[in-house]
Design a protein around this motif. Structure first.
Motif, mmCIF file in Angstrom:
data_model
loop_
_atom_site.group_PDB
_atom_site.id
_atom_site.type_symbol
_atom_site.label_atom_id
_atom_site.label_comp_id
_atom_site.label_asym_id
_atom_site.label_seq_id
_atom_site.Cartn_x
_atom_site.Cartn_y
_atom_site.Cartn_z
ATOM 1 N N SER A 354 0.853 -1.187 0.000
ATOM 2 C CA SER A 354 0.000 0.000 0.000
ATOM 3 C C SER A 354 0.889 1.237 0.000
ATOM 4 N N ARG A 356 0.755 5.506 0.239
ATOM 5 C CA ARG A 356 -0.117 6.595 0.691
ATOM 6 C C ARG A 356 0.616 7.922 0.592
ATOM 7 N N SER A 583 -6.186 11.497 2.105
ATOM 8 C CA SER A 583 -4.976 10.873 1.583
ATOM 9 C C SER A 583 -5.260 10.285 0.211
ATOM 10 N N SER A 585 -4.349 7.016 -1.643
ATOM 11 C CA SER A 585 -3.852 5.702 -1.262
ATOM 12 C C SER A 585 -4.073 4.708 -2.386
#
Length: 661
Positions: A354, A356, A583, A585
């Motif tokens: 992930s 971000r 954010s 992401s």
């Protein structure tokens, strides 16, 4: 005696062979890092391995020079990863980072699949330095300056080359912080400096470096010509004669006059009007001899002059600059340069990587500059023209852009906004295309590898081996024929110089194979503010990629000429007062060549294909609870089906009222 000589000859031959193989062949060695420390992070009991720490302890990696990042050749992805630092190992994944360039690599320890934020084979690819700066960037910022001009900053050129990135540890991963743009508001170039200080701090260090070659106007040395050009930006003014004041000989005076952009001395006696004009602009003319830097020099010219001072005048600092400007009463006119600060956070979990970018952490001078867009990891997992593959673009039900179908003589792009055009905006551009209905995209590449190995005649075992990516072998063979390839144009000689001895090694056997790899990316946050572009660079570089571009603060433009009578074609732009503070992401799911894996491993892995992407996205939505799997009791005997078709209809023709079919 003959047997003894024969044994000695054989021994020498073996030693020479081993020596040659060790030089020519790339040996891949995988060993456990004895300095790794094991601990736990967070509330779970998952074992996590980290290398080093945020305070700089742990493994020390000596990175290559900045110029090597665009020229360094790597035989395989493994060879590139060997130059990076293992930051964290968790849940069957390893996360590597290059602390200098900001490059990150994800490795699946079970399947061996790898995903790079930037292409590892850029050293073998075509493209100018500026193009490669873009390819090596993890962030690309587009903004509007105080003059209304749109400019682009790449993280490689404006952060990496300025040594303005930092890597820190966070839970389950790392955080790479970028300062994109020049931090110093002032440039290290004195705009007004006394003659004595100029000679002491600048002229003398340059003369110590180059000697009389500094006066040679016919020099063939490029470094000298750059310094000579730098000196022409300065004009020297003096009220009295320099020859009389400093006891210069005619030859010394001529050298000084020839090197600077101009020498105006003995002003008072030669021309009263000239003296009064200079005094009106520079009152210090009565107290000192001084040099003035070219007032109308461009930013690029100032930057090149600063490079000369930084390189050859190490004792000249910002403190010295302040001192020179204070004694000459110069008031700096330098404006605050555009600087953008932001960070990318990489974390690994059981389902992949992930990434971000916190929007509330984006900082810049909003009173002077307007942030237009940010491209996040624009070349993540990019495919190379040297191989087969495709970009998956979520246009309608999904479209595949095959590399083999691309016209490499032109740059090709298709851009769309996730979930379709926002009709609140007046400006709508682009040809008709299907709406992007879901925030997912991906890339699949079928990379070709050439495995070379030498078999020992006596034992039958492999004594040496090496693997080269197909782009390198193509470059070697093209160089031998005096040709070029689409992917390695201009780099064939460098490739051949390093790898031709492997490709043409006597007695070496070759095995050619292909391996599929790829990824599926899912935009988890900030998707409504994102645009996607499938980008095929064509003649600019060897890469095909899908770029995501985000707009932290939407804006709207309207042409005033369309609504009111104005004298010119004027546009009114309004930027939203509210900005996105969440954010951006993205989740990256690795795809593997399931045909090359064991059945048990392949069963838990997504295939590197469009079908594998579909299955991965379906499973992702199922885990979120967005969709659910139908059970037998919910499946109807007749499943409703809707088909939309587009076809041709051949109308009947009539001649003299007769119907013909």
């Amino acid at each position: 005696m003959k047997n003894f000589n024969k044994k000695i000859s054989m021994l020498l031959a073996v030693l020479m062979l081993i020596s040659a193989i060790s030089v020519m062949f790339t040996v891949q060695v995988f060993a456990d890092d004895s300095e790794n420390t094991t601990g736990t992070t967070g509330s779970d009991n998952t074992e996590e391995t980290t290398t080093g720490s945020s305070d700089g302890s742990g493994d020390t990696i000596v990175p290559p020079d900045s110029s090597d990042y665009i020229n360094q050749l790597y035989a395989t992805p493994e060879e590139k990863i060997a130059t990076m630092r293992l930051a964290i190992e968790k849940d069957g994944y390893q996360l590597y980072v290059d602390d200098t360039s900001g490059e990150v690599a994800l490795v699946n320890t079970v399947t061996g699949e790898k995903l790079f934020t930037n292409p590892y084979d850029i050293g073998a690819s075509t493209g100018s330095d500026s193009t490669k700066y873009e390819v090596l960037s993890q962030i690309i910022v587009e903004f509007t300056d105080t003059m209304g001009q749109t400019k682009t900053f790449t993280s490689y050129e404006e952060a990496v080359l300025r040594e303005q990135i930092a890597v820190e540890y966070i839970k389950n991963g790392i955080r790479v912080e970028y300062t994109i743009g020049r931090e110093q508001a002032k440039t290290l170039v004195p705009r007004l400096i006394s003659y004595e200080r100029f000679m002491e701090m600048i002229w003398n260090p340059l003369y110590e470096e180059f000697g009389d070659e500094l006066y040679n106007i016919n020099t063939v040395r490029t470094d000298v010509t750059k310094v000579q050009k730098f000196l022409t930006y300065y004009i020297l003014y003096a009220k009295e004669s320099l020859k009389e004041t400093y006891g210069m000989s005619n030859e010394e005076y001529k050298k000084l006059s020839d090197n600077l952009g101009g020498v105006y001395d003995d002003l008072y006696s030669s021309s009263a009007n000239t003296y009064l004009g200079i005094k009106e602009d520079y009152k210090i003319i009565d107290s000192m001899e001084f040099l003035v830097f070219k007032p109308n020099a461009s930013d690029a010219e100032i930057a090149s002059c600063e490079e000369i001072i930084l390189m050859y005048c190490p004792d000249y600092t910002y403190e010295e600059l302040e001192y020179d400007h204070s004694i000459t009463d110069y008031v700096s006119q330098d404006e605050n340069p555009p600087v953008f600060r932001m960070a990318l956070e990489y974390t690994i979990g059981a389902d992949g990587l992930s990434v971000r970018l916190p929007a509330n952490g984006i900082r810049f001078n909003e009173s002077l500059y307007t942030l237009e867009s940010i491209k996040i990891l624009p070349y993540m997992g990019a495919g190379n023209n040297a191989y087969s593959g495709y970009n998956f673009y979520p246009d309608g039900s999904g479209a595949l852009f095959e590399y083999d179908d691309m016209d490499y003589s032109i740059t090709q792009t298709v851009t769309g906004k996730v979930y379709g055009t926002d009709y609140a905006y007046h400006k709508i551009s682009g040809a008709y295309q299907e709406t992007i209905s879901y925030p997912a995209f991906g890339i699949v590449e079928k990379t070709k590898y050439h495995h070379y190995y030498v078999t020992d005649v006596d034992t039958g075992e492999i004594s040496a081996e090496a693997t080269l990516a197909g782009i390198l072998v193509d470059g070697v063979k093209a160089n031998e024929k005096g040709e070029t390839t689409v992917s390695t144009k201009g780099k064939e000689a460098a490739i051949a110089g390093k790898y031709s001895s492997i490709v043409n090694y006597p007695g070496a056997e070759e095995k050619v194979y292909e391996k599929k790899h790829g990824f599926l990316a899912i935009i988890e946050q900030g998707d409504a503010l994102t645009s996607l572009t499938t980008y095929h660079a064509g003649p600019l570089s060897a890469y095909n990629t899908v770029m995501m571009s985000v707009t932290p603060r939407p804006k709207d433009s309207y042409n005033l000429q369309d609504s009111i009578s104005v004298g010119s074609d004027s546009e009114w732009t309004v930027v939203s007062d509210r900005k996105y503070t969440g954010s951006y992401s993205i989740k990256y799911i690795l795809l593997s060549d399931t045909e090359s894996l064991d059945k048990d491993v392949a069963a838990d892995t997504y295939d590197a294909s469009w079908f594998g992407m579909a299955v991965a996205y379906r499973d992702y939505l199922t885990k979120l609870g967005v969709i659910s799997q139908l059970t037998d009791d919910k499946v109807l005997d007749s499943i409703p089906l809707y088909i939309e078709t587009l076809a041709l209809l051949k109308p009947p023709k009539r001649y003299f009222l007769f119907l013909l079919r």
